[in-house]
Design a protein around this motif. Structure first.
Motif, PDB file in Angstrom:
ATOM      1  N   GLN A 148       0.836  -1.202   0.000  1.00  0.00           N
ATOM      2  CA  GLN A 148       0.000   0.000   0.000  1.00  0.00           C
ATOM      3  C   GLN A 148       0.874   1.257   0.000  1.00  0.00           C
ATOM      4  O   GLN A 148       0.902   2.037   0.959  1.00  0.00           O
ATOM      5  CB  GLN A 148      -0.955  -0.033   1.186  1.00  0.00           C
ATOM      6  CG  GLN A 148      -1.911  -1.204   1.159  1.00  0.00           C
ATOM      7  CD  GLN A 148      -2.764  -1.238  -0.115  1.00  0.00           C
ATOM      8  OE1 GLN A 148      -3.594  -0.351  -0.331  1.00  0.00           O
ATOM      9  NE2 GLN A 148      -2.585  -2.260  -0.948  1.00  0.00           N
ATOM     10  N   ASN A 149       1.568   1.422  -1.098  1.00  0.00           N
ATOM     11  CA  ASN A 149       2.390   2.618  -1.300  1.00  0.00           C
ATOM     12  C   ASN A 149       2.443   2.878  -2.805  1.00  0.00           C
ATOM     13  O   ASN A 149       1.495   2.545  -3.517  1.00  0.00           O
ATOM     14  CB  ASN A 149       3.774   2.467  -0.661  1.00  0.00           C
ATOM     15  CG  ASN A 149       4.548   1.280  -1.185  1.00  0.00           C
ATOM     16  OD1 ASN A 149       4.175   0.644  -2.180  1.00  0.00           O
ATOM     17  ND2 ASN A 149       5.658   0.956  -0.544  1.00  0.00           N
ATOM     18  N   ASN A 150       3.536   3.422  -3.292  1.00  0.00           N
ATOM     19  CA  ASN A 150       3.622   3.761  -4.719  1.00  0.00           C
ATOM     20  C   ASN A 150       3.425   2.548  -5.633  1.00  0.00           C
ATOM     21  O   ASN A 150       3.152   2.721  -6.820  1.00  0.00           O
ATOM     22  CB  ASN A 150       4.954   4.460  -5.008  1.00  0.00           C
ATOM     23  CG  ASN A 150       6.157   3.545  -4.889  1.00  0.00           C
ATOM     24  OD1 ASN A 150       6.592   2.930  -5.869  1.00  0.00           O
ATOM     25  ND2 ASN A 150       6.728   3.450  -3.693  1.00  0.00           N
ATOM     26  N   TRP A 184      -3.137   9.771   0.747  1.00  0.00           N
ATOM     27  CA  TRP A 184      -1.722   9.991   1.039  1.00  0.00           C
ATOM     28  C   TRP A 184      -1.297  11.442   0.836  1.00  0.00           C
ATOM     29  O   TRP A 184      -0.186  11.819   1.233  1.00  0.00           O
ATOM     30  CB  TRP A 184      -0.860   9.086   0.159  1.00  0.00           C
ATOM     31  CG  TRP A 184      -1.145   7.618   0.331  1.00  0.00           C
ATOM     32  CD1 TRP A 184      -1.748   7.012   1.397  1.00  0.00           C
ATOM     33  CD2 TRP A 184      -0.864   6.585  -0.604  1.00  0.00           C
ATOM     34  NE1 TRP A 184      -1.845   5.654   1.184  1.00  0.00           N
ATOM     35  CE2 TRP A 184      -1.309   5.365  -0.047  1.00  0.00           C
ATOM     36  CE3 TRP A 184      -0.275   6.552  -1.876  1.00  0.00           C
ATOM     37  CZ2 TRP A 184      -1.172   4.144  -0.703  1.00  0.00           C
ATOM     38  CZ3 TRP A 184      -0.144   5.334  -2.532  1.00  0.00           C
ATOM     39  CH2 TRP A 184      -0.588   4.144  -1.945  1.00  0.00           C
ATOM     40  N   SER A 192       2.835  11.518   1.166  1.00  0.00           N
ATOM     41  CA  SER A 192       3.486  10.461   1.929  1.00  0.00           C
ATOM     42  C   SER A 192       3.391   9.189   1.091  1.00  0.00           C
ATOM     43  O   SER A 192       2.327   8.881   0.540  1.00  0.00           O
ATOM     44  CB  SER A 192       2.780  10.276   3.274  1.00  0.00           C
ATOM     45  OG  SER A 192       3.299   9.184   3.998  1.00  0.00           O
ATOM     46  N   ASP A 193       4.480   8.462   0.966  1.00  0.00           N
ATOM     47  CA  ASP A 193       4.486   7.241   0.155  1.00  0.00           C
ATOM     48  C   ASP A 193       3.825   6.121   0.954  1.00  0.00           C
ATOM     49  O   ASP A 193       4.479   5.291   1.565  1.00  0.00           O
ATOM     50  CB  ASP A 193       5.917   6.865  -0.231  1.00  0.00           C
ATOM     51  CG  ASP A 193       5.971   5.640  -1.128  1.00  0.00           C
ATOM     52  OD1 ASP A 193       4.953   5.331  -1.790  1.00  0.00           O
ATOM     53  OD2 ASP A 193       7.026   4.978  -1.173  1.00  0.00           O
ATOM     54  N   GLY A 194       2.491   6.144   0.941  1.00  0.00           N
ATOM     55  CA  GLY A 194       1.746   5.266   1.826  1.00  0.00           C
ATOM     56  C   GLY A 194       1.714   5.863   3.226  1.00  0.00           C
ATOM     57  O   GLY A 194       2.227   6.955   3.484  1.00  0.00           O
ATOM     58  N   SER A 196       2.239   5.210   7.531  1.00  0.00           N
ATOM     59  CA  SER A 196       2.847   4.402   8.594  1.00  0.00           C
ATOM     60  C   SER A 196       2.003   4.577   9.843  1.00  0.00           C
ATOM     61  O   SER A 196       1.892   5.693  10.374  1.00  0.00           O
ATOM     62  CB  SER A 196       4.288   4.844   8.863  1.00  0.00           C
ATOM     63  OG  SER A 196       5.146   4.443   7.828  1.00  0.00           O
ATOM     64  N   ASN A 202       5.913   9.187   5.595  1.00  0.00           N
ATOM     65  CA  ASN A 202       6.850   8.593   4.640  1.00  0.00           C
ATOM     66  C   ASN A 202       7.245   9.593   3.560  1.00  0.00           C
ATOM     67  O   ASN A 202       6.863   9.470   2.392  1.00  0.00           O
ATOM     68  CB  ASN A 202       6.226   7.345   4.008  1.00  0.00           C
ATOM     69  CG  ASN A 202       5.792   6.327   5.046  1.00  0.00           C
ATOM     70  OD1 ASN A 202       6.197   6.387   6.203  1.00  0.00           O
ATOM     71  ND2 ASN A 202       4.965   5.379   4.640  1.00  0.00           N
ATOM     72  N   HIS A 391       9.379   7.832   8.603  1.00  0.00           N
ATOM     73  CA  HIS A 391       9.075   6.625   7.820  1.00  0.00           C
ATOM     74  C   HIS A 391       8.884   5.391   8.715  1.00  0.00           C
ATOM     75  O   HIS A 391       9.330   4.295   8.377  1.00  0.00           O
ATOM     76  CB  HIS A 391      10.178   6.358   6.789  1.00  0.00           C
ATOM     77  CG  HIS A 391       9.691   5.622   5.561  1.00  0.00           C
ATOM     78  ND1 HIS A 391       9.357   4.295   5.560  1.00  0.00           N
ATOM     79  CD2 HIS A 391       9.478   6.043   4.288  1.00  0.00           C
ATOM     80  CE1 HIS A 391       8.975   3.925   4.348  1.00  0.00           C
ATOM     81  NE2 HIS A 391       9.032   4.975   3.556  1.00  0.00           N
TER      82      HIS A 391
END
Length: 606
Positions: A148-150, A184, A192-194, A196, A202, A391
């Protein structure tokens, strides 16, 4: 004044050609896999070979699409042969399927984008059998579970391309990527890359080379102009900040994971220019691009064989993550997206414009990542003071990743790839082990707090901590204010009833790590309670050179709970000549700068 002109578009093309020719000797006979020299990634040699094909193919696609189609080295034919072999299930050099290797999902996006960009010269000329085999290879991505990010955009981009040529795709996949990206978005164009622990923590170069890169190219494939408006607006906002994070030396901020991707940091600037999504003058876009490319090429990022190495400047294996393999640096291919702009585009024809840090000094705050930024015109140095993000899940004790957990980052100085030392405020126990910072809690701009903790295993990972035990110590509250090249770092340590480490501890403040002949002055001067000075030397611990040094200050004895400690932390082209004065009370610290400016810093109670 512009002293060194940026490379011309023709020079960018020549470098792209030389890089593409340099990798050919490392290909299998069928061209399906490129086994570049270097240490394997955690995914293994097969995956690394696909990565070699896919990431260099993206470079080839930018080169071909921008020509358009002019192909003096028969690049399209070379990669078409590799593609046909890679999707041939009977070929011993075939590409791994997604079920065999998860990393293949990443590389599929580069292949899909490349085929979209070069469709008249490559996809349309493939045999129908090869086209169908490629679509069959991509099809299992549809509906598959993704980090669940880029990574969600790898799924969306491959699906968008497949839809455009009659392959399998899912609107649910598209919607999930779009909705997640909205969640995000932390404001003002910052992604934010996903998440946390459900939080925006992130922040790194993925905000640019992934989260602003893929969505607009996705819209280019799908033709969704309304969605593109949303992403264009965000990119314009973000680029106005990003331009001020580029040093006068052309370097991007040396912070975050995947630093070996280097000038991939240019991708969002080029996409902004291509999609009418930039506030920057065309000549500024070109100047940033040229300075950054020259910065890395002149620093040795391309070796004597013409290959990009694993490192930042030179080869530096310690900058790797577990997913980094010998072809990983070719994510830098995104830095050549400017070739999509034709030769008569104003980015290539307008007069160069100076970078923000070449024009004036500046200080500003970025609320999304929690960064205070200072740039100085005299030396071109940009500095970031990090009291906002790291992160990691805020509920999870973690080891410190040097690329995220330091207090300060710069365009001219790099973090030591070691446990906490440089750009830190930490406690050191009787065994000489420093407490770790992650997770930090942002209290207010420029102020953060962390629970001192000592992991049994100090290995780091940007995503999570190793399976290990921790001894807990007291609370550390740290604050930063900055004027020009000098930060005042203020620290207070407070007792905790839950401590499992008995102490005693000494407080240690770490300054900027520098390498010889950098032309920089890194100094650290005690202002309150820090009486013992030392310089720590490093060998093969810094991305900028084989030898490094870090100034540190210590409390003379065990740290005193509730006491204010402070130091002047300096990084600049000139030495520190005048010190600020402090007025310390129980409620706040007033920092009186030599020019009369006063900054009041509140240190909230625990």
């Amino acid at each position: 004044m512009i002293v060194l002109p940026a490379p011309s578009r023709a020079e960018w093309e020549r470098l792209a050609d030389s890089m593409l020719l340099a990798v050919r000797p490392w290909a299998t006979d069928t061209h399906a896999l490129l086994h570049l020299p270097g240490p394997m990634s955690a995914s293994g040699r097969w995956s690394d070979g696909l990565e070699g094909y896919a990431r260099t193919f993206l470079l080839a696609a930018f080169r071909l699409a921008g020509a358009p189609g002019d192909d003096p080295h028969r690049t399209a034919e070379w990669y078409a042969q590799g593609l046909a072999a890679g999707v041939d299930p009977a070929n011993p050099d075939r590409w791994p399927r997604f079920g065999e290797c998860g990393q293949a999902k990443v590389e599929a996006a580069s292949i899909a984008l490349g085929l979209h960009l070069t469709r008249p010269w490559l996809w349309d000329r493939l045999s129908s059998r090869t086209q169908q085999r490629l679509l069959d290879w991509l099809a299992p991505m549809v509906g598959d579970d993704m980090p669940q990010n880029n990574w969600l955009w790898f799924q969306a981009v491959t699906g968008a391309f497949a839809r455009s040529v009659g392959g399998a795709w899912s609107q649910d996949d598209f919607d999930h990527a779009i909705d997640s990206t909205d969640r995000w978005h932390a404001g003002e164009g910052w992604y934010s890359d996903g998440l946390s622990g459900g939080s925006h923590r992130n922040f790194d170069h993925y905000s640019g080379w992934a989260m602003h890169f893929y969505p607009l190219l996705f819209c280019d494939i799908t033709g969704d102009a309304e969605l593109a408006l949303r992403y264009r607006k965000r990119l314009r906002l973000w680029l106005s900040d990003y331009a001020r994070l580029i040093g006068g030396n052309g370097s991007p901020l040396i912070q975050g994971r995947s630093l070996t991707y280097r000038f991939a940091a240019l991708a969002p600037l080029w996409i902004g220019a291509r999609c009418d999504a930039t506030p920057l003058a065309p000549g500024l876009t070109r100047r940033i691009g040229g300075l950054m490319l020259d910065h890395f090429v002149n620093a040795g990022s391309i070796d004597s064989d013409g290959l990009l190495t694993l490192g930042w400047h030179r080869r530096f294996p310690a900058v790797r993550q577990v997913y980094s393999g010998p072809a990983s640096p070719y994510w830098a291919s995104k830095g050549f997206a400017g070739l999509l702009l034709p030769a008569d585009h104003e980015v290539w024809t307008a007069p160069e414009a100076p970078l923000p840090v070449e024009e004036e000094d500046f200080e500003f705050y970025l609320p999304a990542p929690g960064w205070t930024v200072s740039g100085t015109r005299s030396d071109g140095v940009v500095r970031v003071l990090n009291h906002g993000s790291d992160h990691i899940d805020p509920a999870e004790l973690a080891t410190d990743d040097p690329a995220y957990a330091r207090i300060a980052y710069s365009t001219h100085a790099a973090p030591e790839m070691t446990p906490p030392l440089d750009s830190s405020a930490t406690l050191v126990d009787a065994d000489g082990r420093a407490a770790h910072r992650r997770p930090l809690s942002a209290l207010e701009p420029g102020v953060s707090r962390s629970r001192a903790h000592w992991p049994a295993d100090e290995q780091w990972n940007p995503f999570h901590s190793p399976e290990t035990t921790y001894r807990l110590g007291p609370w550390i509250t740290a604050a930063s204010v900055i004027q020009g090249a000098t930060e005042v770092r203020i620290v207070r340590v407070d007792e905790s009833d839950e401590a499992t480490h008995p102490g005693p501890w000494r407080l240690r403040i770490g300054g900027w790590a520098t390498v010889p002949d950098s032309g920089l002055h890194s100094s650290l001067v005690g202002l309150a309670g820090l009486e013992v000075a030392e310089t720590v030397l490093g060998k093969d611990t810094n991305p900028l050179g084989p030898v490094s040094s870090v100034p540190v200050l210590w409390s003379a004895g065990p740290v005193e709970f509730g006491r204010i400690y402070a130091a002047a932390v300096h990084l600049g082209g000139s030495p520190l000549t005048a010190l600020p004065e402090l007025d310390i009370t129980t409620a706040a610290v007033d920092v009186r700068w030599p020019d009369g400016r006063v900054d009041r810093v509140a240190m909230p109670p625990v």
